[in-house]
Design an enzyme around this catalytic site. Structure first.
Site, short mmCIF file in Angstrom:
data_model
loop_
_atom_site.label_atom_id
_atom_site.label_comp_id
_atom_site.label_asym_id
_atom_site.label_seq_id
_atom_site.Cartn_x
_atom_site.Cartn_y
_atom_site.Cartn_z
NE ARG A 102 5.13 10.89 5.88
CZ ARG A 102 6.16 10.87 5.04
NH1 ARG A 102 6.55 11.98 4.45
NH2 ARG A 102 6.80 9.75 4.78
CG HIS A 129 9.62 6.31 7.95
ND1 HIS A 129 8.39 5.90 7.47
CD2 HIS A 129 10.17 7.05 6.94
CE1 HIS A 129 8.20 6.39 6.25
NE2 HIS A 129 9.27 7.07 5.91
CD GLN A 132 12.73 4.75 3.97
OE1 GLN A 132 11.93 5.51 3.47
NE2 GLN A 132 13.59 4.07 3.22
CG ASP A 222 16.69 10.86 7.27
OD1 ASP A 222 16.33 11.49 6.24
OD2 ASP A 222 15.93 10.70 8.26
CB CYS A 262 14.91 7.28 4.07
SG CYS A 262 15.26 8.87 4.85
NE ARG A 290 8.64 3.42 2.33
CZ ARG A 290 8.32 4.68 2.66
NH1 ARG A 290 9.21 5.64 2.52
NH2 ARG A 290 7.13 4.96 3.17
N1 CP Z 1 11.26 8.26 2.54
C1 CP Z 1 10.04 8.82 2.62
O1 CP Z 1 9.22 8.50 3.47
O2 CP Z 1 9.78 9.73 1.63
P1 CP Z 1 8.55 10.74 1.58
O3 CP Z 1 8.74 11.70 2.72
O4 CP Z 1 8.65 11.40 0.24
O5 CP Z 1 7.28 9.95 1.74
N1 NVA Z 2 13.76 11.95 9.09
C1 NVA Z 2 13.02 12.48 7.98
C2 NVA Z 2 12.55 11.38 7.10
C3 NVA Z 2 11.80 11.79 5.88
C4 NVA Z 2 11.32 10.62 5.08
C5 NVA Z 2 11.85 13.29 8.51
O1 NVA Z 2 11.21 12.87 9.48
O2 NVA Z 2 11.56 14.36 7.95
#
Ligand code: CP
Ligand code: NVA
Length: 303
Positions: A102, A129, A132, A222, A262, A290
Site C-alpha cells: 500500500r 485499488h 477493492q 468513497d 469501499c 475483500r
Molecule cells: N477499503 C479499504 O481498502 O479499506 P482499508 O483502508 O481499511 O484497508
Molecule cells: N480513496 C480512499 C480509499 C480508502 C480505502 C483512499 O485512497 O484513501
C-alpha cells in the site's frame, strides 16, 4: 511472472476466473473446509498508509490457506529513501513468495514490480485499488445474480477506487456513471488509455448526482479526501457537499438500488447514517468479500 497492479492488466476471462474462484473460496470458508494451498508460503505486507480491511483480510486469508504473513510498516522499510526500490525488491524477493504493498505513489509499485522476482499485489495506491474493484464486482454479482448489464453510479471523487471500479465495469459489460464536481473527474490520460477503448461514451461523467442515480442498480461512494490529500480537505468538503449519498438521493433511484462503499466511511460527509445503516446498503458484505477475492488472487499468482 504476473503481478496484480491494475485491473486493466487482466483480461475479462481472467477476471471471471478470479470471481468464480472467489465465490468458491467464500463457500469453502463458510463451510470451514480446510485448505493448504499456501502451505510453506510467506506473504509480506508493506504499508505506507493505514488500513483495516486490506491488512486484516490479507493476513486472515493467508492464514486460512495455510501460509504465513509478515507486516512491515512503510516507515521501517523506507521504500525509495532508506534504500532504492530496486535494492529493496532484489532483497525481499529472496525471502518472500509474494508481496502486498500500500503506497502513496503508484510509481513505487511499478519500480518494485519491474525487478521483482515475486508477484507484487497492489493493496492501494494513489492511482488504483484493484483488490477493492474485484470485491466490488463480486458483490454486484452476488446482489444481482450477474453483473453484466448493470449500471453503477459512482457519486464522489474520480479517485483510485472509482478508477478500478470503472475498469472492472468496463471489462465485464457493466455501465459506469461518474457524478462528481467539475475538476474531480477522471484524468484525460486514463480516459484515452482505457475508457475510450471500452466505448466512445464510457464512462458517462456528469456534475449532478440526481440524474446519475436515475436508473442505477448500484450507488457507490468513497471518501471525499483520500489518504495523502489531507491538505485539500476543507476545499473538498465544500466542493463535494452536493454529492452526499443521503435518503433524498437514494429516493431518486429504483427501489432495488443497492449502496456500496469501499470503507472506511466518513459518516455525515459522503454518506449519511440512515443510508449506511439502511436496507439498501451492502457495504459490509462488500468488505467481507475483500478477503475472498484476495485469496483467489494469491492462489492465482502463486499457482
Ligand atoms: N477499503 C479499504 O481498502 O479499506 P482499508 O483502508 O481499511 O484497508
Ligand atoms: N480513496 C480512499 C480509499 C480508502 C480505502 C483512499 O485512497 O484513501
Amino acid at each position: 511472472m504476473r503481478h496484480f497492479l491494475n485491473l486493466i492488466d487482466l483480461t475479462a476471462d481472467e477476471l471471471n476466473h478470479l470471481l468464480t474462484e472467489s465465490a468458491r473460496l467464500k463457500d469453502a470458508h463458510s463451510r470451514r473446509i480446510p485448505s493448504h494451498s499456501l502451505s510453506g508460503r510467506v506473504v509480506g505486507l508493506v504499508f505506507e498508509k493505514p488500513s483495516l480491511r486490506t491488512r486484516v483480510s490479507f493476513e486472515a486469508g493467508v492464514a486460512q490457506l495455510g501460509g504465513t504473513s509478515l507486516y512491515l510498516p512503510g516507515n521501517e522499510v523506507g521504500l525509495g529513501w532508506r534504500e532504492s526500490l530496486a535494492d529493496f525488491s532484489h532483497t525481499i524477493s529472496q525471502y518472500l513468495d509474494a508481496l502486498v504493498l500500500r503506497v502513496y505513489q503508484h510509481k513505487t509499485l511499478d519500480g518494485i514490480a519491474q525487478v521483482s522476482g515475486i508477484p507484487i499485489i497492489n493493496g492501494l495506491s494513489d492511482w488504483s485499488h484493484p483488490c477493492q474493484g474485484l470485491a466490488d464486482v463480486l458483490t454486484v454479482r452476488e446482489l444481482f445474480g450477474t453483473e453484466a448489464g448493470r449500471t453503477v453510479a459512482f457519486v464522489g471523487d474520480g479517485n483510485n477506487v472509482a478508477r478500478s471500479l470503472a475498469v472492472g465495469c468496463g471489462k465485464l459489460g457493466m455501465q459506469f456513471v461518474l457524478a462528481c464536481p467539475v475538476g474531480y473527474g477522471f484524468d484525460e490520460k486514463f480516459k484515452a488509455d482505457y475508457c475510450k477503448k471500452v466505448s466512445p461514451d464510457f464512462p458517462k461523467e456528469i456534475n449532478d448526482p440526481f440524474p446519475a442515480v436515475k436508473g442505477a442498480d448500484v450507488i457507490y461512494t468513497d471518501v471525499w479526501t483520500s489518504m495523502g490529500q489531507e491538505a485539500e480537505r476543507e476545499e473538498r468538503l465544500k466542493r463535494f457537499a452536493p454529492f452526499q449519498v443521503n435518503a433524498e438521493l437514494l429516493s431518486k433511484a429504483s427501489a432495488q438500488c443497492k449502496v456500496l462503499h469501499c470503507l472506511p466511511a466518513h459518516r455525515g460527509e459522503e454518506i449519511t447514517d440512515d443510508v449506511m445503516d439502511g436496507p439498501a446498503c451492502a457495504a459490509f458484505q462488500q468488505a467481507g468479500n475483500r478477503m475472498h477475492v484476495q485469496k483467489a488472487v494469491l492462489e492465482w499468482l502463486l499457482r
